[in-house]
Design an enzyme around this catalytic site. Structure first.
Site, PDB file in Angstrom:
ATOM      1  N   ASP A  83       0.898  -1.262   0.014  1.00 25.42           N
ATOM      2  CA  ASP A  83      -0.028   0.069   0.124  1.00 25.42           C
ATOM      3  C   ASP A  83       0.736   1.344   0.213  1.00 25.42           C
ATOM      4  O   ASP A  83       0.362   2.264  -0.551  1.00 25.42           O
ATOM      5  CB  ASP A  83      -0.940   0.171   1.119  1.00 25.42           C
ATOM      6  CG  ASP A  83      -2.259  -1.046   0.996  1.00 25.42           C
ATOM      7  OD1 ASP A  83      -2.461  -1.351  -0.041  1.00 25.42           O
ATOM      8  OD2 ASP A  83      -2.940  -1.259   2.119  1.00 25.42           O
ATOM      9  N   ARG A 185      -6.937  19.681  23.328  1.00 22.14           N
ATOM     10  CA  ARG A 185      -5.618  19.069  23.619  1.00 22.14           C
ATOM     11  C   ARG A 185      -5.438  17.572  23.650  1.00 22.14           C
ATOM     12  O   ARG A 185      -6.392  16.780  24.172  1.00 22.14           O
ATOM     13  CB  ARG A 185      -5.478  19.589  25.304  1.00 22.14           C
ATOM     14  CG  ARG A 185      -5.347  20.844  25.426  1.00 22.14           C
ATOM     15  CD  ARG A 185      -5.164  21.340  26.994  1.00 22.14           C
ATOM     16  NE  ARG A 185      -3.883  20.818  27.547  1.00 22.14           N
ATOM     17  CZ  ARG A 185      -3.470  20.246  28.387  1.00 22.14           C
ATOM     18  NH1 ARG A 185      -4.525  19.974  29.261  1.00 22.14           N
ATOM     19  NH2 ARG A 185      -2.197  19.756  28.712  1.00 22.14           N
ATOM     20  N   THR A 198      -8.804   3.268   7.064  1.00 22.32           N
ATOM     21  CA  THR A 198      -8.373   1.675   7.801  1.00 22.32           C
ATOM     22  C   THR A 198      -6.963   1.920   8.122  1.00 22.32           C
ATOM     23  O   THR A 198      -6.431   0.822   8.203  1.00 22.32           O
ATOM     24  CB  THR A 198      -8.681   0.812   6.623  1.00 22.32           C
ATOM     25  OG1 THR A 198      -8.095   1.222   5.376  1.00 22.32           O
ATOM     26  CG2 THR A 198     -10.168   0.388   6.698  1.00 22.32           C
ATOM     27  N   TYR A 200      -4.173   4.895  10.242  1.00 19.99           N
ATOM     28  CA  TYR A 200      -3.897   5.427  11.501  1.00 19.99           C
ATOM     29  C   TYR A 200      -5.066   5.601  12.268  1.00 19.99           C
ATOM     30  O   TYR A 200      -5.244   5.470  13.275  1.00 19.99           O
ATOM     31  CB  TYR A 200      -2.850   6.574  11.296  1.00 19.99           C
ATOM     32  CG  TYR A 200      -2.301   7.194  12.673  1.00 19.99           C
ATOM     33  CD1 TYR A 200      -2.563   6.468  13.657  1.00 19.99           C
ATOM     34  CD2 TYR A 200      -1.533   8.425  12.495  1.00 19.99           C
ATOM     35  CE1 TYR A 200      -1.835   7.191  14.794  1.00 19.99           C
ATOM     36  CE2 TYR A 200      -0.724   8.747  13.737  1.00 19.99           C
ATOM     37  CZ  TYR A 200      -1.304   8.111  14.781  1.00 19.99           C
ATOM     38  OH  TYR A 200      -0.255   8.899  15.683  1.00 19.99           O
ATOM     39  N   SER A 203      -6.581   2.840  14.306  1.00 15.56           N
ATOM     40  CA  SER A 203      -5.975   2.727  15.472  1.00 15.56           C
ATOM     41  C   SER A 203      -6.053   3.731  16.604  1.00 15.56           C
ATOM     42  O   SER A 203      -5.942   3.379  17.853  1.00 15.56           O
ATOM     43  CB  SER A 203      -4.373   2.526  15.366  1.00 15.56           C
ATOM     44  OG  SER A 203      -3.810   3.737  14.924  1.00 15.56           O
TER      45      SER A 203
END
Length: 303
Positions: A83, A185, A198, A200, A203
């Site tokens: 990818d 923040r 799908t 970063y 997660s």
């Protein structure tokens, strides 16, 4: 072969070249690229190699073109790798309209979805015109410093503003379409396309967006306030992220381009006029890729 060659007369082979060396990845990818090139020629296609790919793989039997020339001259790009390779080449070829097919050489990818072991059976029907086509929207990201644009790039996955290597949180002022949303923040903030939902963003607790949805995910990374949740926005929105504190902050665009940010800098994310065209085998389903890549079936018996 007339019908095949009239559809995709000139096909470019693009391999994993960003981090490849002639003795490392290149030597492993040489037989893969050579085998695919041989098949393409047997199907009546003229084969060219992307110049860096050819240099790294040590393949000298085919003419070479740089990416810009591929965009002007080729009817199809075959991307062999993962990818990351597809992200890099997709951004560069988006403005040209050249469609891309991804052949995975390693772990299954979300975009490079044809396993290398099955290219001999999968590619010939696609070259005859038996394929599913989808387009993936790109984001345009700009960094404004005292009103002047100091950085301008495209992203297929995401724009990430984060605290870099410093301890503590960054303070970000977020606006959508000129309307103030919040002072946040957090360790950072992600604005992701459906393609990047799908990556970063996933997660960080963001939702998966189906590629057909004209939307973006705005997901905080480790926010100070637990009620600060991911938000799905229209992709016609313009998101502005301003660095509100004097701590060091960094912007990533598809995890590949970096910009060091100062207090007062504004990162403006808007929809690019360009999309990337992906071709998939007939019968392909986005959910097949999700199921395989995210291991949704494991531990379940029966149909």
């Amino acid at each position: 072969n007339l019908r095949m060659s009239s559809r995709f007369r000139q096909v470019a082979l693009i391999g994993k070249y960003q981090t490849a060396s002639a003795a490392g990845t290149g030597s492993r990818s040489r037989p893969a690229l050579a085998d695919i090139a041989t098949l393409l020629q047997a199907q009546g296609c003229a084969v060219v190699l992307e110049a860096q790919t050819a240099a790294n793989a040590g393949l000298t039997a085919y003419p070479t073109l740089d990416v810009e020339a591929i965009g002007r001259q080729c009817d199809l790009g075959l991307v062999v790798g993962g990818d990351g390779t597809m992200l890099g080449i997709g951004r560069k070829l988006a403005s040209t309209g050249v469609p891309l097919i991804g052949i995975n050489h390693g772990r299954l990818g979300f975009m490079t979805d044809i396993p290398f072991g099955s290219f001999e059976t999968v590619l010939p029907p696609m070259l005859r015109g038996e394929y599913e086509e989808e387009s993936r929207q790109l984001m345009r990201a700009r960094v404004l410093r005292q009103g002047e644009c100091v950085f301008d790039t495209l992203a297929m996955n995401d724009v990430v503003v984060h605290r870099g290597n410093t301890s503590g949180m960054v303070e970000l002022r977020v606006e959508v379409d000129g309307h103030f949303v919040a002072n946040q923040r957090a360790d950072g903030l992600i604005v992701a396309t459906p393609t990047g939902s799908t990556a970063y963003s996933l997660s960080a607790g963001g939702p998966i967006l189906h590629p057909s949805i004209p939307g973006w995910v705005m997901a905080p990374i480790a926010p100070h306030t637990l009620s600060n949740r991911p938000v799905v926005l229209s992709s016609t929105s313009e998101v502005a992220i301003e660095i509100a504190s004097d701590r060091e902050a960094i912007a990533n665009f598809d995890m590949q381009s970096l910009a060091a940010l100062h207090q007062g800098d504004r990162i403006i994310v808007s929809r690019s006029e360009h999309s990337v065209r992906f071709l998939h085998p007939r019968g392909w389903s986005y959910f097949d890729t999700l199921r395989q890549k995210l291991h949704w079936n494991e531990g379940i018996t029966g149909p």
